[in-house]
Design a protein around this motif. Structure first.
Motif, PDB file in Angstrom:
ATOM      1  N   GLU A  59       0.827  -1.207   0.000  1.00 48.78           N
ATOM      2  CA  GLU A  59       0.000   0.000   0.000  1.00 48.78           C
ATOM      3  C   GLU A  59       0.863   1.260   0.000  1.00 48.78           C
ATOM      4  O   GLU A  59       0.574   2.239  -0.680  1.00 48.78           O
ATOM      5  N   TYR A  60       1.928   1.222   0.780  1.00 53.71           N
ATOM      6  CA  TYR A  60       2.831   2.374   0.839  1.00 53.71           C
ATOM      7  C   TYR A  60       3.521   2.579  -0.512  1.00 53.71           C
ATOM      8  O   TYR A  60       3.610   3.701  -1.011  1.00 53.71           O
ATOM      9  N   ALA A  62       2.462   1.710  -3.409  1.00 52.39           N
ATOM     10  CA  ALA A  62       1.475   2.207  -4.377  1.00 52.39           C
ATOM     11  C   ALA A  62       1.279   3.706  -4.192  1.00 52.39           C
ATOM     12  O   ALA A  62       1.174   4.453  -5.177  1.00 52.39           O
ATOM     13  N   GLU A  63       1.237   4.162  -2.968  1.00 55.21           N
ATOM     14  CA  GLU A  63       1.087   5.595  -2.691  1.00 55.21           C
ATOM     15  C   GLU A  63       2.297   6.377  -3.202  1.00 55.21           C
ATOM     16  O   GLU A  63       2.155   7.453  -3.783  1.00 55.21           O
ATOM     17  N   ARG A  65       4.248   5.541  -5.689  1.00 51.75           N
ATOM     18  CA  ARG A  65       4.131   5.582  -7.151  1.00 51.75           C
ATOM     19  C   ARG A  65       3.121   6.636  -7.593  1.00 51.75           C
ATOM     20  O   ARG A  65       3.362   7.387  -8.540  1.00 51.75           O
ATOM     21  N   ALA A  66       1.988   6.711  -6.898  1.00 45.62           N
ATOM     22  CA  ALA A  66       0.953   7.684  -7.254  1.00 45.62           C
ATOM     23  C   ALA A  66       1.468   9.110  -7.081  1.00 45.62           C
ATOM     24  O   ALA A  66       1.245   9.972  -7.946  1.00 45.62           O
ATOM     25  N   VAL A  67       2.170   9.361  -6.021  1.00 44.31           N
ATOM     26  CA  VAL A  67       2.720  10.706  -5.791  1.00 44.31           C
ATOM     27  C   VAL A  67       3.761  11.036  -6.860  1.00 44.31           C
ATOM     28  O   VAL A  67       3.779  12.150  -7.394  1.00 44.31           O
TER      29      VAL A  67
END
Length: 77
Positions: A59-60, A62-63, A65-67
């Motif tokens: 989850e971290y 993925a976050e 990557r999104a940022v």
């Protein structure tokens, strides 16, 4: 002012303290400095463990990557 602390040094403790005071450093200063170094090393180890935990958390990641994607989009402007 904190209360004084006493302890019974082992033979190894006495040798370590002798090495730290051989240059004339007082035992009090040597012990305080050793505590500072040990505390700093502990904080660094804790931070490394936290980072390793985060890097193993999908989850971290993925976050992150999104940022990064959002930042890449902003850079395009």
């Amino acid at each position: 002012m904190a209360d004084p602390i006493t302890f019974r040094p082992t033979i190894d403790d006495a040798k370590n303290l002798a090495a730290l005071t051989a240059d004339g450093t007082t035992p009090t200063h040597a012990i305080r400095h050793a505590l500072e170094v040990a505390a700093r090393e502990k904080r660094q180890a804790d931070l490394r463990a936290d980072a390793e935990h985060l890097m193993a958390t999908p989850e971290y990641l993925a976050e992150v990557r999104a940022v990064r994607e959002e930042l890449d989009e902003l850079r395009a402007w």
